[in-house]
Design an enzyme around this catalytic site. Structure first.
Site, PDB file in Angstrom:
ATOM      1  N   SER A   1      12.355 -61.962 -26.079  1.00  0.00           N
ATOM      2  CA  SER A   1      12.521 -60.686 -25.378  1.00  0.00           C
ATOM      3  C   SER A   1      11.160 -60.012 -25.306  1.00  0.00           C
ATOM      4  CB  SER A   1      13.497 -59.791 -26.151  1.00  0.00           C
ATOM      5  OG  SER A   1      13.480 -58.454 -25.680  1.00  0.00           O
TER       6      SER A   1
ATOM      7  N   TYR B   1      17.167 -56.450 -33.803  1.00  0.00           N
ATOM      8  CA  TYR B   1      16.925 -57.245 -32.604  1.00  0.00           C
ATOM      9  C   TYR B   1      15.434 -57.544 -32.401  1.00  0.00           C
ATOM     10  CZ  TYR B   1      17.386 -58.846 -27.767  1.00  0.00           C
ATOM     11  OH  TYR B   1      17.337 -59.589 -26.625  1.00  0.00           O
TER      12      TYR B   1
END
Length: 265
Positions: A149, A176
């Protein structure tokens, strides 16, 4: 010579039933790959594969080694080899809107939630690489794409989650981005470790995908992005085809950033 031709290559996509996963499956299939769709729901994987040419559906839990071994054996029984692995499966935080701002704040973030995210996003990627990548190393060729990401490269911008009235809807939690940074580290380790075995390992770093978020969030995101909008789910298929194919034959240990310019600012 078509450098992007994947004909005859068996490519496993974890999280294949998800928003991005479905688009990756279609993109790989359109370039000739024998795609293996895997996710937690076996029946749904089989059903989805029925609508994709030369595809196979097989459910698996990426945090369970035995489950991944069954997947490996089923793919080899069907296609005779494994040529590609796209580690797309991941979980992200979901909070009750009534308590999201409090619970997502770092000072209050539950350690159980952190452990659950790391187990899925890091340990699951590790296990999938270990179980499904080893046959590639044994056959001396293959390509692994670990999906990270932009939050594996930079810290979350907490201003994105401020509503028009000035209140913080929630905070992007620590699990995350921590996990996605770790995925990039694992990618570099495996690229060096398996380079001599002919297995290339790269990371795809996507930006945010439009998925019926609140209009104020989409506007915040668009203002923060040079291209002025969030990604569509299909915007990452070309990058994955490139990383799976001979077009990226001299590329390993790298992070391919496809984020509309997000990390340019």
């Amino acid at each position: 010579m078509n450098l992007f031709d994947l004909s005859g290559k068996a490519v496993i996509v974890t999280g294949g039933l998800g928003l991005i996963g479905r688009a990756l499956v279609r993109g790989l299939a359109d370039h000739g790959a024998n795609v293996v769709i895997t996710d937690l729901d076996h029946a749904a994987c089989v059903d989805r594969a029925a609508g994709v040419p030369n595809a196979m559906g097989h459910g698996a839990d990426i945090t369970d080694r035995a489950s991944l071994e069954k997947l490996r054996d089923a793919v080899i029984a069907r296609f005779g080899h494994i040529d590609g692995l796209v580690n797309n499966a991941a979980i992200d935080d979901k909070f009750d809107p009534a308590n999201a701002a409090h619970e997502s704040k770092f000072e209050n973030y539950p350690v159980e939630r952190f452990r659950r995210s790391i187990d899925a996003n890091v340990t699951g990627t590790f296990l999938a690489c270990q179980v499904l990548g080893t046959p590639m190393a044994q056959q001396k060729k293959g390509s692994i794409i670990n999906v990270a990401s932009t939050y594996g490269l930079v810290a979350p911008d907490q201003k994105l989650y401020i509503k028009p009235d000035g209140t913080q809807a929630f905070f992007k939690g620590p699990a995350y981005p921590t996990g996605k940074h770790a995925v990039i580290g694992l990618t570099k380790f495996l690229a060096a470790y398996w380079g001599g075995a002919g297995v290339r390992v790269n990371t795809l770093c996507p930006g945010g995908v439009e998925n019926s978020q609140d209009a104020w969030f989409q506007e915040n995101y668009a203002k923060r992005t040079p291209l002025g909008h969030m990604a569509a789910p299909t915007d990452y298929a070309g990058a994955v085809v490139f990383l799976c194919s001979d077009a990226s034959g001299y590329m390993t240990g790298s992070s391919l950033v496809v984020d509309g310019g997000w990390t340019a600012w």
